[in-house]
Design a protein around this motif. Structure first.
Motif, PDB file in Angstrom:
ATOM      1  N   VAL A 216      -8.645   5.571  -3.811  1.00  0.00           N
ATOM      2  CA  VAL A 216      -7.914   4.331  -4.085  1.00  0.00           C
ATOM      3  C   VAL A 216      -8.086   3.989  -5.561  1.00  0.00           C
ATOM      4  O   VAL A 216      -9.215   3.905  -6.056  1.00  0.00           O
ATOM      5  CB  VAL A 216      -8.419   3.167  -3.199  1.00  0.00           C
ATOM      6  CG1 VAL A 216      -7.670   1.889  -3.505  1.00  0.00           C
ATOM      7  CG2 VAL A 216      -8.294   3.523  -1.718  1.00  0.00           C
TER       8      VAL A 216
ATOM      9  N   GLN B  97      -6.527   1.438  -8.994  1.00  0.00           N
ATOM     10  CA  GLN B  97      -5.842   0.184  -9.327  1.00  0.00           C
ATOM     11  C   GLN B  97      -5.588   0.063 -10.816  1.00  0.00           C
ATOM     12  O   GLN B  97      -6.357   0.564 -11.638  1.00  0.00           O
ATOM     13  CB  GLN B  97      -6.675  -1.032  -8.929  1.00  0.00           C
ATOM     14  CG  GLN B  97      -6.625  -1.396  -7.492  1.00  0.00           C
ATOM     15  CD  GLN B  97      -7.287  -2.743  -7.238  1.00  0.00           C
ATOM     16  OE1 GLN B  97      -8.162  -3.168  -7.968  1.00  0.00           O
ATOM     17  NE2 GLN B  97      -6.856  -3.401  -6.194  1.00  0.00           N
TER      18      GLN B  97
ATOM     19  N   CYS C 272      -2.939   4.644  -3.256  1.00  0.00           N
ATOM     20  CA  CYS C 272      -3.851   5.347  -2.367  1.00  0.00           C
ATOM     21  C   CYS C 272      -3.431   6.815  -2.324  1.00  0.00           C
ATOM     22  O   CYS C 272      -2.242   7.124  -2.303  1.00  0.00           O
ATOM     23  CB  CYS C 272      -3.780   4.760  -0.961  1.00  0.00           C
ATOM     24  SG  CYS C 272      -4.149   2.997  -0.906  1.00  0.00           S
TER      25      CYS C 272
ATOM     26  N   THR D  32      -1.985  -1.046  -6.539  1.00  0.00           N
ATOM     27  CA  THR D  32      -2.932  -0.208  -5.823  1.00  0.00           C
ATOM     28  C   THR D  32      -2.220   1.054  -5.370  1.00  0.00           C
ATOM     29  O   THR D  32      -1.178   0.984  -4.727  1.00  0.00           O
ATOM     30  CB  THR D  32      -3.501  -0.948  -4.591  1.00  0.00           C
ATOM     31  OG1 THR D  32      -4.136  -2.144  -5.024  1.00  0.00           O
ATOM     32  CG2 THR D  32      -4.502  -0.084  -3.848  1.00  0.00           C
TER      33      THR D  32
ATOM     34  N   GLN E  73       0.854  -1.179   0.000  1.00  0.00           N
ATOM     35  CA  GLN E  73       0.000   0.000   0.000  1.00  0.00           C
ATOM     36  C   GLN E  73       0.889   1.228   0.000  1.00  0.00           C
ATOM     37  O   GLN E  73       1.756   1.383   0.840  1.00  0.00           O
ATOM     38  CB  GLN E  73      -0.903   0.021   1.227  1.00  0.00           C
ATOM     39  CG  GLN E  73      -1.828   1.220   1.229  1.00  0.00           C
ATOM     40  CD  GLN E  73      -2.852   1.128   2.322  1.00  0.00           C
ATOM     41  OE1 GLN E  73      -3.411   0.074   2.559  1.00  0.00           O
ATOM     42  NE2 GLN E  73      -3.090   2.238   2.985  1.00  0.00           N
TER      43      GLN E  73
END
Length: 147
Positions: free
Chosen positions: A49, A51, A58, A56, A13
């Protein structure tokens, strides 16, 4: 298999602090990223968020609240946010992807094969984050080291 189905220990993340989600969605949308979910900015509660190909990203803030975050408020508002940080994104077909985005991405280094055998290209987003798009690989494989 969606990222939501992946075990948490296989997910990296990365949270980028930005003052404008519209710029993020516009720029990264052109690079093929899709919005997973968004909390509209309200004081310090904005979150986005995105993708693409299992990557991914954020984004926090989305408004001027980012300038009041205890660490970042020490810097002028026009400081390039991504200086000294390389965001590495692995994509399925690097050649096709490069051809698709080369005219809309802010290319810093064109697509080349690196000495370690992977192809990649580099660009910057509207906030100065330095992005390296590369062929999918396992970073834990020592075969990716340059001798």
């Amino acid at each position: 298999k969606s990222m939501q189905d992946q075990p948490a220990n296989n997910i990296i993340q990365l949270e980028l602090h930005v003052p404008d989600f519209d710029l993020v969605k516009n720029y990264y949308g052109k690079l093929g990223f899709e919005t997973v979910w968004e909390r509209v900015p309200e004081d310090a509660k904005g979150y986005l968020v995105l993708q693409k190909d299992g990557n991914t990203l954020c984004f926090w803030g989305g408004n001027d609240a980012i300038y009041n975050q205890p660490y970042f408020k020490r810097f002028p508002k026009d400081t390039v946010r991504g200086y000294g940080v390389e965001v590495v994104l692995l994509v399925d077909d690097i050649e096709s992807f490069y051809e698709q985005v080369k005219d809309v991405a802010n290319i810093v280094e064109p697509l080349v094969e690196q000495p370690w055998g992977l192809k990649d290209f580099r660009c910057t987003d509207p906030f100065g984050y330095y992005l390296r798009f590369t062929s999918k690989h396992n970073i834990l494989d020592k075969g990716n080291a340059v001798d």
